[in-house]
Design a protein around this motif. Structure first.
Motif, PDB file in Angstrom:
ATOM      1  N   ILE A   1       3.597 -69.298 -35.628  1.00 32.89           N
ATOM      2  CA  ILE A   1       3.681 -69.601 -34.196  1.00 32.89           C
ATOM      3  C   ILE A   1       3.369 -71.072 -33.968  1.00 32.89           C
ATOM      4  O   ILE A   1       4.091 -71.783 -33.256  1.00 32.89           O
ATOM      5  CB  ILE A   1       2.712 -68.701 -33.387  1.00 32.89           C
ATOM      6  CG1 ILE A   1       3.151 -67.238 -33.496  1.00 32.89           C
ATOM      7  CG2 ILE A   1       2.681 -69.139 -31.917  1.00 32.89           C
ATOM      8  CD1 ILE A   1       2.280 -66.261 -32.718  1.00 32.89           C
TER       9      ILE A   1
ATOM     10  N   GLY B   1       9.403 -62.361 -35.815  1.00 35.19           N
ATOM     11  CA  GLY B   1       9.615 -61.521 -34.642  1.00 35.19           C
ATOM     12  C   GLY B   1      10.460 -60.311 -35.002  1.00 35.19           C
ATOM     13  O   GLY B   1      10.171 -59.180 -34.621  1.00 35.19           O
ATOM     14  N   GLN B   2      11.487 -60.548 -35.822  1.00 34.41           N
ATOM     15  CA  GLN B   2      12.364 -59.456 -36.243  1.00 34.41           C
ATOM     16  C   GLN B   2      11.593 -58.452 -37.092  1.00 34.41           C
ATOM     17  O   GLN B   2      11.780 -57.238 -36.958  1.00 34.41           O
ATOM     18  CB  GLN B   2      13.578 -60.023 -36.999  1.00 34.41           C
ATOM     19  CG  GLN B   2      14.488 -58.977 -37.641  1.00 34.41           C
ATOM     20  CD  GLN B   2      15.188 -58.069 -36.622  1.00 34.41           C
ATOM     21  OE1 GLN B   2      15.196 -58.346 -35.418  1.00 34.41           O
ATOM     22  NE2 GLN B   2      15.758 -56.968 -37.098  1.00 34.41           N
TER      23      GLN B   2
ATOM     24  N   ASP C   1      12.140 -72.556 -36.745  1.00 29.45           N
ATOM     25  CA  ASP C   1      12.624 -71.509 -35.845  1.00 29.45           C
ATOM     26  C   ASP C   1      13.077 -70.259 -36.582  1.00 29.45           C
ATOM     27  O   ASP C   1      12.834 -69.150 -36.130  1.00 29.45           O
ATOM     28  CB  ASP C   1      13.821 -72.036 -35.033  1.00 29.45           C
ATOM     29  CG  ASP C   1      13.374 -72.463 -33.665  1.00 29.45           C
ATOM     30  OD1 ASP C   1      12.143 -72.489 -33.444  1.00 29.45           O
ATOM     31  OD2 ASP C   1      14.252 -72.768 -32.834  1.00 29.45           O
TER      32      ASP C   1
ATOM     33  N   ASN D   1       9.377 -59.697 -28.503  1.00 31.35           N
ATOM     34  CA  ASN D   1       9.417 -59.702 -29.971  1.00 31.35           C
ATOM     35  C   ASN D   1       8.707 -60.884 -30.593  1.00 31.35           C
ATOM     36  O   ASN D   1       8.091 -60.759 -31.636  1.00 31.35           O
ATOM     37  CB  ASN D   1      10.863 -59.721 -30.475  1.00 31.35           C
ATOM     38  CG  ASN D   1      11.620 -58.535 -29.990  1.00 31.35           C
ATOM     39  OD1 ASN D   1      11.010 -57.532 -29.634  1.00 31.35           O
ATOM     40  ND2 ASN D   1      12.926 -58.644 -29.946  1.00 31.35           N
ATOM     41  N   ASN D   2       8.870 -62.043 -29.972  1.00 30.76           N
ATOM     42  CA  ASN D   2       8.345 -63.233 -30.634  1.00 30.76           C
ATOM     43  C   ASN D   2       6.971 -63.649 -30.152  1.00 30.76           C
ATOM     44  O   ASN D   2       6.309 -64.444 -30.801  1.00 30.76           O
ATOM     45  CB  ASN D   2       9.349 -64.390 -30.498  1.00 30.76           C
ATOM     46  CG  ASN D   2      10.644 -64.067 -31.227  1.00 30.76           C
ATOM     47  OD1 ASN D   2      10.635 -63.735 -32.397  1.00 30.76           O
ATOM     48  ND2 ASN D   2      11.748 -64.098 -30.512  1.00 30.76           N
TER      49      ASN D   2
ATOM     50  N   THR E   1       6.140 -73.446 -34.911  1.00 27.57           N
ATOM     51  CA  THR E   1       7.259 -73.439 -33.978  1.00 27.57           C
ATOM     52  C   THR E   1       6.969 -74.294 -32.769  1.00 27.57           C
ATOM     53  O   THR E   1       7.813 -75.027 -32.279  1.00 27.57           O
ATOM     54  CB  THR E   1       7.550 -72.007 -33.518  1.00 27.57           C
ATOM     55  OG1 THR E   1       7.593 -71.192 -34.657  1.00 27.57           O
ATOM     56  CG2 THR E   1       8.853 -71.938 -32.776  1.00 27.57           C
TER      57      THR E   1
ATOM     58  N   PHE F   1      10.134 -68.253 -37.571  1.00 20.00           N
ATOM     59  CA  PHE F   1       9.555 -67.663 -36.367  1.00 20.00           C
ATOM     60  C   PHE F   1      10.356 -66.426 -35.930  1.00 20.00           C
ATOM     61  O   PHE F   1       9.804 -65.354 -35.665  1.00 20.00           O
ATOM     62  CB  PHE F   1       9.588 -68.744 -35.279  1.00 20.00           C
ATOM     63  CG  PHE F   1       9.009 -68.339 -33.960  1.00 20.00           C
ATOM     64  CD1 PHE F   1       7.690 -67.920 -33.858  1.00 20.00           C
ATOM     65  CD2 PHE F   1       9.774 -68.421 -32.802  1.00 20.00           C
ATOM     66  CE1 PHE F   1       7.151 -67.571 -32.636  1.00 20.00           C
ATOM     67  CE2 PHE F   1       9.246 -68.070 -31.574  1.00 20.00           C
ATOM     68  CZ  PHE F   1       7.927 -67.647 -31.490  1.00 20.00           C
ATOM     69  N   LEU F   2      11.663 -66.581 -35.914  1.00 15.48           N
ATOM     70  CA  LEU F   2      12.511 -65.457 -35.518  1.00 15.48           C
ATOM     71  C   LEU F   2      12.475 -64.342 -36.555  1.00 15.48           C
ATOM     72  O   LEU F   2      12.521 -63.157 -36.213  1.00 15.48           O
ATOM     73  CB  LEU F   2      13.956 -65.933 -35.316  1.00 15.48           C
ATOM     74  CG  LEU F   2      14.139 -66.846 -34.110  1.00 15.48           C
ATOM     75  CD1 LEU F   2      15.532 -67.458 -34.107  1.00 15.48           C
ATOM     76  CD2 LEU F   2      13.914 -66.068 -32.818  1.00 15.48           C
TER      77      LEU F   2
ATOM     78  N   TYR G   1      12.488 -63.091 -43.656  1.00 17.08           N
ATOM     79  CA  TYR G   1      12.284 -61.763 -43.054  1.00 17.08           C
ATOM     80  C   TYR G   1      11.643 -60.799 -44.052  1.00 17.08           C
ATOM     81  O   TYR G   1      10.660 -60.113 -43.752  1.00 17.08           O
ATOM     82  CB  TYR G   1      13.653 -61.280 -42.572  1.00 17.08           C
ATOM     83  CG  TYR G   1      13.820 -59.806 -42.342  1.00 17.08           C
ATOM     84  CD1 TYR G   1      13.381 -59.222 -41.164  1.00 17.08           C
ATOM     85  CD2 TYR G   1      14.450 -59.003 -43.292  1.00 17.08           C
ATOM     86  CE1 TYR G   1      13.558 -57.860 -40.953  1.00 17.08           C
ATOM     87  CE2 TYR G   1      14.633 -57.650 -43.079  1.00 17.08           C
ATOM     88  CZ  TYR G   1      14.184 -57.084 -41.905  1.00 17.08           C
ATOM     89  OH  TYR G   1      14.365 -55.737 -41.693  1.00 17.08           O
TER      90      TYR G   1
ATOM     91  N   PHE H   1      12.778 -62.376 -26.191  1.00 18.84           N
ATOM     92  CA  PHE H   1      11.929 -63.409 -26.793  1.00 18.84           C
ATOM     93  C   PHE H   1      10.441 -63.155 -26.533  1.00 18.84           C
ATOM     94  O   PHE H   1       9.618 -63.186 -27.446  1.00 18.84           O
ATOM     95  CB  PHE H   1      12.335 -64.779 -26.225  1.00 18.84           C
ATOM     96  CG  PHE H   1      11.524 -65.917 -26.790  1.00 18.84           C
ATOM     97  CD1 PHE H   1      11.886 -66.498 -28.005  1.00 18.84           C
ATOM     98  CD2 PHE H   1      10.404 -66.398 -26.130  1.00 18.84           C
ATOM     99  CE1 PHE H   1      11.130 -67.528 -28.544  1.00 18.84           C
ATOM    100  CE2 PHE H   1       9.647 -67.434 -26.661  1.00 18.84           C
ATOM    101  CZ  PHE H   1      10.014 -68.001 -27.869  1.00 18.84           C
TER     102      PHE H   1
END
Ligand code: PFF
Length: 450
Positions: free
Chosen positions: A444, A226-227, A219, A389-390, A447, A222-223, A47, A386
């Motif tokens: 992306i 998005g965060q 994952d 954000n992602n 993932t 990826f998250l 992050y 999802f």
């Protein structure tokens, strides 16, 4: 130019307003539980990397686009594409932002409604000397009731609309000036309290900062990305819309850095409050969206003066959510009020009402619609979260960085960033051309291949 919302009266106000947009449920509610669900340390490091390498360049790019276009994101993109002799299709960035904004505002209001409800519950003293089982069941009963969730969703959306209808200058500017320092002060106070009393502070820190390779997966990265987009309010034109009201003489790069640093500090401090409490009370760090609504009330309920501190905390979460919600709807409201000749107030009511309707799906996905899945294995709420954000925000981020890196007229770019030394400008362009879009694309792709 759209003047219906006015201009920020100074650079400091812009920084506070943009930090108000960035600091919100994403930091205090979402960051701790997503970190908890994704193994802690690995997630936090991914992050932080995403913030530094992808987030900051894109934030600068968005502010540049906003201030150079001086209109809603849709119109700014039209104007700047024309002035740069680029395809008018780049306005897609603005349209995608409006769609992402609806989706985010819809579920954001539902969760912010929880904070509002918890503020009242705190004030009533419902958590005094509560134990973890009771705190959990109180939360379960609350989200199990469609009426109550819809009521609080409606209440929060109404508050948001009342403020957005008044325009940015009159309501928001004053509010952020007082609320942001207040929130920050309380967070620091609570960190000290968590450190001093929970007895599990180091365990909390260890959970957040020591990467455990076994938890590492595509994952998580990826998250984390998005965060990063969500927490910095990037990829959908919110910061662009705010940039349109930034006085010409203010430095963009230093403002972006300040906003990014403030936002990151608040997220990390929130984790430092919540995780020690989680470990001290044998709760699960991966408890999902309810984490903040179980662990914090539990802690407040058992501390001296907790009723007051707890009420203050949820009040500030509510205000942090409001200053974010306002910015989420700004691209759509600015566009409607400048293009369709609707008044600012009518635009605000319309956008708020449409997002409210969409939000009903999220409110119901915690109770009567909890079996319903929109995307595979994802409830309506999870799907909105999802998809926005992602998918939409990172995709918007790719387009924004490509446009500013490759297509935006160089003179426009350098005149907006005149205070920046040339080596930094060159690195920024390099980052926007290759690093940021490449990084997002890679994450992306990884993932979907894995
Ligand atoms: N940054 C906000 C938060 O962390 O809660 C959420 C948000 C605001 C997302 C504005 C997107 C946006 F345009």
């Amino acid at each position: 130019m759209n003047n219906s919302s006015g201009m920020w009266s100074s650079r400091l106000i812009f920084v506070l307003a943009a930090a108000g947009s960035a600091v919100g449920l994403g930091n205090i509610w979402r960051f701790p539980y997503v970190t908890g669900e994704n193994g802690g340390g690995v997630f936090v490091i991914a992050y932080l990397l995403c913030i530094a390498v992808i987030g900051l360049p894109i934030m600068i790019a968005e502010i540049v686009l906003g201030r150079a276009g001086r209109s809603s994101p849709i119109s700014s993109m039209q104007i700047l594409a024309r002035r740069s002799y680029a395809n008018s299709g780049w306005q897609l960035i603005g349209w995608m932002g409006v769609i992402a904004g609806f989706m985010i505002l819809s579920f954001y209001s539902v969760i912010a409604g929880w904070a509002l409800a918890y503020l009242i519950k705190m004030m009533q003293g419902l958590f005094v000397e509560i134990d973890s089982v009771a705190a959990e069941s109180l939360f379960e009963n609350f989200i199990g009731s469609p009426q109550r969730l819809i009521f609080w969703h409606t209440a929060f959306m109404s508050l948001t609309i009342i403020i957005t209808a008044r325009g940015v200058g009159r309501g928001l500017e004053k509010a952020v000036k007082f609320l942001m320092p207040g929130l920050f002060f309380l967070l620091v106070l609570l960190v000290f309290w968590a450190a001093a009393t929970s007895g599990h502070f180091l365990e909390g820190l260890d959970f957040m900062f020591s990467p455990k390779p076994e938890d590492f997966s595509g994952d998580s990265v990826f998250l984390a990305m998005g965060q990063a987009f969500f927490t910095l309010s990037l990829g959908m034109g919110a910061i662009m819309a705010y940039g349109a009201y930034l006085p010409q003489s203010s430095g963009i790069a230093s403002s972006a850095l300040t906003i990014g640093v403030l936002d990151t500090i608040v997220a990390l401090l929130s984790g430092m409050i919540i995780f020690p409490i989680v470990f001290a009370n044998q709760l699960e760090p991966s408890a999902g969206p309810g984490l903040m609504f179980v662990s914090l009330p539990l802690a407040f309920g058992n501390m001296l003066g907790g009723q007051i501190f707890g009420s203050l905390f949820f009040l500030l979460v509510t205000f942090a959510a409001i200053t974010s919600a306002i910015s989420i709807s700004e691209p759509a409201i600015a566009w409607l009020s400048e293009k369709r000749r609707l008044s600012r107030a009518a635009s605000a009511y319309l956008i708020g009402f449409l997002a409210w309707i969409l939000g009903l799906g999220s409110a119901l996905s915690f109770n009567i619609m909890n079996e319903f899945t929109l995307l595979p294995d994802k409830t309506f709420f999870d799907s909105m979260d999802f998809l926005s954000n992602n998918i939409l925000l990172p995709f918007g981020g790719i387009l924004i960085s490509l446009f500013v890196g490759w297509r935006l007229d160089k003179e426009i770019l350098s005149s907006q960033l005149s205070e920046v030394p040339s080596w930094l400008l060159k690195s920024l362009v390099f980052s926007l051309r290759f690093v940021a879009p490449g990084g997002i694309f890679l994450v992306i792709a990884m993932t979907f291949v894995s």
